[in-house]
Design a protein around this motif. Structure first.
Motif, PDB file in Angstrom:
ATOM      1  N   VAL A 191     -25.634  13.815  -7.885  1.00 24.89           N
ATOM      2  CA  VAL A 191     -26.347  14.250  -6.678  1.00 24.89           C
ATOM      3  C   VAL A 191     -27.207  13.091  -6.192  1.00 24.89           C
ATOM      4  O   VAL A 191     -28.016  12.543  -6.949  1.00 24.89           O
ATOM      5  N   CYS A 192     -27.039  12.717  -4.936  1.00 21.17           N
ATOM      6  CA  CYS A 192     -27.718  11.553  -4.350  1.00 21.17           C
ATOM      7  C   CYS A 192     -28.838  12.011  -3.423  1.00 21.17           C
ATOM      8  O   CYS A 192     -28.869  13.159  -2.974  1.00 21.17           O
ATOM      9  N   GLY A 193     -29.730  11.085  -3.101  1.00 15.63           N
ATOM     10  CA  GLY A 193     -30.769  11.382  -2.120  1.00 15.63           C
ATOM     11  C   GLY A 193     -30.201  11.789  -0.776  1.00 15.63           C
ATOM     12  O   GLY A 193     -30.783  12.628  -0.069  1.00 15.63           O
ATOM     13  N   SER A 194     -29.063  11.206  -0.399  1.00 16.56           N
ATOM     14  CA  SER A 194     -28.447  11.594   0.868  1.00 16.56           C
ATOM     15  C   SER A 194     -27.961  13.042   0.827  1.00 16.56           C
ATOM     16  O   SER A 194     -27.988  13.750   1.846  1.00 16.56           O
ATOM     17  N   ASP A 195     -27.541  13.517  -0.365  1.00 14.54           N
ATOM     18  CA  ASP A 195     -27.165  14.930  -0.500  1.00 14.54           C
ATOM     19  C   ASP A 195     -28.365  15.837  -0.250  1.00 14.54           C
ATOM     20  O   ASP A 195     -28.234  16.927   0.314  1.00 14.54           O
ATOM     21  N   ILE A 196     -29.543  15.385  -0.686  1.00 15.46           N
ATOM     22  CA  ILE A 196     -30.762  16.157  -0.443  1.00 15.46           C
ATOM     23  C   ILE A 196     -31.028  16.257   1.054  1.00 15.46           C
ATOM     24  O   ILE A 196     -31.351  17.331   1.586  1.00 15.46           O
ATOM     25  N   GLY A 197     -30.866  15.122   1.757  1.00 19.26           N
ATOM     26  CA  GLY A 197     -31.048  15.132   3.208  1.00 19.26           C
ATOM     27  C   GLY A 197     -30.067  16.061   3.907  1.00 19.26           C
ATOM     28  O   GLY A 197     -30.429  16.782   4.848  1.00 19.26           O
ATOM     29  N   THR A 236     -31.387  17.509   7.563  1.00 17.21           N
ATOM     30  CA  THR A 236     -31.964  16.377   8.302  1.00 17.21           C
ATOM     31  C   THR A 236     -31.026  15.188   8.432  1.00 17.21           C
ATOM     32  O   THR A 236     -31.365  14.217   9.099  1.00 17.21           O
ATOM     33  N   HIS A 237     -29.860  15.244   7.778  1.00 17.67           N
ATOM     34  CA  HIS A 237     -28.937  14.103   7.868  1.00 17.67           C
ATOM     35  C   HIS A 237     -28.340  14.054   9.280  1.00 17.67           C
ATOM     36  O   HIS A 237     -27.876  15.068   9.799  1.00 17.67           O
ATOM     37  N   LEU A 244     -19.406  21.591   4.668  1.00 14.13           N
ATOM     38  CA  LEU A 244     -19.051  20.294   4.097  1.00 14.13           C
ATOM     39  C   LEU A 244     -19.132  20.355   2.577  1.00 14.13           C
ATOM     40  O   LEU A 244     -20.152  20.784   2.029  1.00 14.13           O
ATOM     41  N   ILE A 245     -18.080  19.919   1.897  1.00 15.89           N
ATOM     42  CA  ILE A 245     -18.141  19.754   0.440  1.00 15.89           C
ATOM     43  C   ILE A 245     -18.932  18.492   0.157  1.00 15.89           C
ATOM     44  O   ILE A 245     -18.589  17.407   0.633  1.00 15.89           O
ATOM     45  N   LEU A 246     -20.003  18.634  -0.596  1.00 16.82           N
ATOM     46  CA  LEU A 246     -20.915  17.520  -0.869  1.00 16.82           C
ATOM     47  C   LEU A 246     -20.336  16.557  -1.905  1.00 16.82           C
ATOM     48  O   LEU A 246     -19.374  16.872  -2.603  1.00 16.82           O
ATOM     49  N   GLY A 247     -20.973  15.394  -2.037  1.00 14.31           N
ATOM     50  CA  GLY A 247     -20.728  14.512  -3.178  1.00 14.31           C
ATOM     51  C   GLY A 247     -19.907  13.273  -2.900  1.00 14.31           C
ATOM     52  O   GLY A 247     -18.761  13.363  -2.487  1.00 14.31           O
ATOM     53  N   HIS A 248     -20.522  12.100  -3.164  1.00 18.79           N
ATOM     54  CA  HIS A 248     -19.787  10.831  -3.065  1.00 18.79           C
ATOM     55  C   HIS A 248     -19.877  10.003  -4.355  1.00 18.79           C
ATOM     56  O   HIS A 248     -19.289   8.938  -4.437  1.00 18.79           O
ATOM     57  N   GLU A 249     -20.579  10.521  -5.380  1.00 15.20           N
ATOM     58  CA  GLU A 249     -20.719   9.783  -6.649  1.00 15.20           C
ATOM     59  C   GLU A 249     -19.830  10.438  -7.708  1.00 15.20           C
ATOM     60  O   GLU A 249     -20.323  11.000  -8.668  1.00 15.20           O
TER      61      GLU A 249
END
Length: 337
Positions: free
Chosen positions: A36-42, A47-48, A55-60
């Motif tokens: 889980v990344c900070g961008s996922d929090i946004g 706020t992103h 949207l399915i989250l996650g890029h890591e």
């Protein structure tokens, strides 16, 4: 398949989704872990600026190749370089695809890896060293951010460094600085459990509830200031203080993405002839270097992964991260549970 889906501001739900469809040049990956990344929090907060529900989250993500392909075979353990560049703008034409004018990411602009399976282009995959644990391997993507940051700031052996923010990026920054030969590495935060992890990584923690960072650094450097300052918090106070804490001709590296404009002491930067460097993600070559580094840094990388949450309960990850008292640093979703 099950996936963690952003369905609207402050809403993330574990849903049953359609299996992704195979297309030319893509290969199926069974996801093991996804960080889980900070961008996922946004994205979760709504706020992103680009991410749109659903949207399915996650890029890591770390996974197992589920079928034989051109470059990889079934059973290979891989991580994915998640950047999507246009290949046509000036930045891309000059070899800087990572700062493409229309840069996109898997998990932000397209469905991501907090799911049981995904199809991706083979040419974005990197094979993970066999001896490296899953827990360490899932940190490749954020580790690549710091490989890039150290390249950008021209890190020197025996430098004294200061890091603002002991979240996952700050902790990985400290780990990379020690690996690169830094002498003293101070890291500041208000979360005591995160600072305890920093101490395990042989960093010098500064608890901002009890200590003044400027005074600590000045005392340790004969009143000169640090050689290099890494802003990893995204907060207003460090943006204003970083030039005061950094020495004459020192270097300041902005790693955190600041969500709003913050005041900066430009007079300090003038009078002390400091260099301020912005950084954004990483090149594909640096991502590959991070993959290889996991073999050397495995045990310390594992210390940064504090919580592994089953996919079936992954709607709780943002509450876990928001609670500073539970000592969370890097939170990971186990996509097979």
């Amino acid at each position: 398949m099950k996936a963690l889906v952003y369905t609207g501001p402050k809403k993330a739900e574990v849903l049953e989704c359609k299996e992704p469809i195979k297309s030319d040049g893509k290969i199926k990956i069974d996801i093991k872990y996804c960080g889980v990344c900070g961008s996922d929090i946004g994205i979760f907060l709504g706020t992103h600026p680009r991410a749109k529900a659903p949207l399915i989250l996650g890029h890591e993500f770390l996974g197992i190749v589920a079928e034989n392909g051109r470059l990889f075979k079934k059973g290979d353990r891989v991580v994915a370089y998640p950047l999507i560049s246009c290949h046509h703008c000036l930045a891309c034409r000059n070899g800087n695809e990572h700062v493409c004018n229309t840069l996109k990411l898997i998990g932000i602009d397209t469905d991501g890896g907090m799911a049981q399976t995904i199809y991706v282009d083979e040419n974005i995959l990197f094979k993970v060293p066999e001896q490296v644990s899953d827990k360490a391997a899932v940190t490749v993507e954020p580790l690549a951010v710091l490989v890039h940051a150290l390249h950008m700031v021209d890190m020197h052996v025996l430098d004294t460094a200061v890091i603002s923010g002991a979240g996952p990026i700050g902790l990985l920054c400290g780990l990379m600085l020690k690996h690169a030969g830094a002498d003293k590495v101070f890291i500041s935060d208000v979360a005591e459990k995160r600072l305890a992890i920093a101490e395990q990584l042989n960093l010098t923690p500064v608890n901002l509830k009890k200590e003044n960072l400027l005074e600590v650094v000045k005392k340790a450097t004969d009143n000169e200031g640090c050689d290099v300052f890494f802003e990893c918090s995204g907060a207003a106070d460090p943006a204003m203080q970083m030039s005061e804490i950094t020495r004459v001709r020192g270097r300041i590296c902005i790693v955190a993405v600041h969500k709003a404009p913050h005041e900066v002491n430009l007079r300090d930067i003038n009078f002390k002839e400091q260099t301020v460097v912005g950084t954004r993600v990483y090149t594909k070559d640096e991502f590959g270097k991070a993959v290889n580094l996991t073999a050397e840094l495995e045990k310390d990388l594992e210390k940064i992964v504090t919580h592994i949450v089953p996919l079936s309960e992954s709607n709780k990850v943002f509450d876990i991260i928001a609670n500073l008292d539970n000592g969370s640093a890097k939170v990971v979703v186990d996509c097979q549970k």
